[in-house]
Enzyme design. Structure first.
Site, PDB file in Angstrom:
ATOM      1  N   LYS A  12       0.316  -0.952   0.067  1.00 42.04           N
ATOM      2  CA  LYS A  12       0.331  -0.096  -0.061  1.00 42.04           C
ATOM      3  C   LYS A  12       0.975   1.312   0.285  1.00 42.04           C
ATOM      4  O   LYS A  12       1.987   1.456  -0.851  1.00 42.04           O
ATOM      5  CB  LYS A  12      -0.528  -0.016   1.092  1.00 42.04           C
ATOM      6  CG  LYS A  12      -1.597  -1.171   1.425  1.00 42.04           C
ATOM      7  CD  LYS A  12      -3.051  -0.936   2.489  1.00 42.04           C
ATOM      8  CE  LYS A  12      -3.114  -2.378   3.008  1.00 42.04           C
ATOM      9  NZ  LYS A  12      -4.769  -2.195   3.416  1.00 42.04           N
ATOM     10  N   HIS A  89      -8.358  -2.490  -6.478  1.00 42.11           N
ATOM     11  CA  HIS A  89      -8.195  -2.947  -4.805  1.00 42.11           C
ATOM     12  C   HIS A  89      -9.715  -2.355  -4.456  1.00 42.11           C
ATOM     13  O   HIS A  89      -9.909  -1.404  -4.867  1.00 42.11           O
ATOM     14  CB  HIS A  89      -7.179  -2.888  -4.489  1.00 42.11           C
ATOM     15  CG  HIS A  89      -6.857  -2.780  -2.974  1.00 42.11           C
ATOM     16  ND1 HIS A  89      -7.120  -2.507  -1.668  1.00 42.11           N
ATOM     17  CD2 HIS A  89      -6.096  -4.081  -1.984  1.00 42.11           C
ATOM     18  CE1 HIS A  89      -7.378  -3.076  -0.584  1.00 42.11           C
ATOM     19  NE2 HIS A  89      -6.078  -3.912  -0.984  1.00 42.11           N
ATOM     20  N   GLU A 161     -11.425 -10.799  -1.743  1.00 42.29           N
ATOM     21  CA  GLU A 161     -11.182  -9.531  -0.623  1.00 42.29           C
ATOM     22  C   GLU A 161     -12.418  -8.933  -0.107  1.00 42.29           C
ATOM     23  O   GLU A 161     -12.312  -7.604  -0.575  1.00 42.29           O
ATOM     24  CB  GLU A 161      -9.889  -8.482  -0.640  1.00 42.29           C
ATOM     25  CG  GLU A 161      -8.753  -8.650  -1.479  1.00 42.29           C
ATOM     26  CD  GLU A 161      -8.207  -8.257  -1.208  1.00 42.29           C
ATOM     27  OE1 GLU A 161      -6.763  -8.204   0.167  1.00 42.29           O
ATOM     28  OE2 GLU A 161      -7.575  -6.518  -1.297  1.00 42.29           O
ATOM     29  N   GLY A 167      -7.695  -5.078   6.437  1.00 42.96           N
ATOM     30  CA  GLY A 167      -7.473  -4.153   7.789  1.00 42.96           C
ATOM     31  C   GLY A 167      -8.182  -3.996   8.605  1.00 42.96           C
ATOM     32  O   GLY A 167      -7.930  -3.366  10.294  1.00 42.96           O
ATOM     33  N   SER A 204      -6.991  -9.371   6.484  1.00 43.32           N
ATOM     34  CA  SER A 204      -6.300  -9.711   7.539  1.00 43.32           C
ATOM     35  C   SER A 204      -5.456 -11.211   7.955  1.00 43.32           C
ATOM     36  O   SER A 204      -5.674 -12.076   8.785  1.00 43.32           O
ATOM     37  CB  SER A 204      -7.618  -9.629   8.365  1.00 43.32           C
ATOM     38  OG  SER A 204      -7.847  -8.344   9.459  1.00 43.32           O
TER      39      SER A 204
END
Ligand code: PEP
Length: 245
Positions: A12, A89, A161, A167, A204
């Site tokens: 990122k 993303h 995802e 996160g 995660s």
């Protein structure tokens, strides 16, 4: 490579140049597998090249060439030996309003330049609570893959995802991942006639849950965000998935 598991590290916009330099001292020595793809912030990419792992972009532009200030074209990437890119993303879908049409243009441009694509799809918590997961995944998949031939689909990997897992430390359950990976494969087969779509999981993933997640049979690896920026955690994940395979 097609049957081997992969670990993608999405760095990122984490780390300044001093932190990157410390990170690379460990990573360049310890990561010796081509099944690992590290996607740094673009300005740092030259420091990551010519190692034993692969390097990818976090995003790429909708056209192969041309004057587009501030963008990176897929042709520029491949000319530097970068053959992977993440597309779609959720942080870009949400914060930069990237829609399915734009993502499809990026997909087509990247495959035309012979890049391998990690296409991210996933539902938000609201969509999950409204039982819309399958509908959202189907829409994101069908639109993103529109116009891609079977030959082109060999170069695509789908990263499931769930947005609510990114996160947050709320990792999806084994059952959820298994079921969703099967669903994604089925949609790609039905819609594009391609049977062997590879699916990886992201959200995660860390050094503590990787052993359990790695037991899932129908996925081809993991996309790791936060934990990929910590060398100890990232190496534990890599060891579990690609070294002890
Ligand atoms: C990601 O950014 O793609 C991701 C999976 O992040 P995290 O591992 O931090 O949830």
């Amino acid at each position: 490579m097609e049957n081997e598991k992969i670990v993608v590290g999405n760095l990122k916009t984490k780390m300044n140049i001093e932190e990157i330099s410390q990170y690379l001292k460990v990573i360049n020595k310890e990561v010796i597998s081509e099944q690992v793809i590290i996607c740094p912030t673009s300005i740092y990419i030259p420091y990551f090249l010519k190692q034993r792992y692969k390097v990818g972009l976090q995003n790429t532009f909708i056209n192969e060439d041309g004057p587009y200030t501030g963008e990176i074209t897929p042709n520029q990437a491949t000319s530097m030996g970068i053959h992977y890119t993440i597309i779609g993303h959720s942080e870009r879908r949400i914060n930069l309003n990237e829609d399915d049409e734009l993502i499809n243009k990026k997909m087509i441009s990247a495959v035309k330049s012979n890049m391998n694509i990690i296409l991210c799809i996933g539902e938000t918590i609201e969509e999950k609570q409204m039982l819309k997961t399958d509908m959202v995944l189907r829409r994101q998949l069908v639109n993103a893959l529109n116009g891609l031939s079977i030959d082109m689909l060999h170069n695509v990997i789908i990263a499931y995802e769930p947005v609510w897992a990114i996160g947050t430390n709320n990792v999806a359950s084994i059952k959820e991942i298994e079921r969703t990976a099967n669903y994604i494969k089925m949609i790609v087969h039905q819609n594009r006639g391609y049977k062997n779509m590879r699916v990886i999981y992201g959200g995660s993933v860390n050094e503590q849950n990787i052993k359990e997640l790695n037991q899932i049979k129908n996925i081809s690896g993991f996309l790791v965000g936060g934990a990929s920026t910590d060398t100890d955690k990232f190496l534990s994940i890599i060891n579990e998935v690609v070294v002890n395979q």
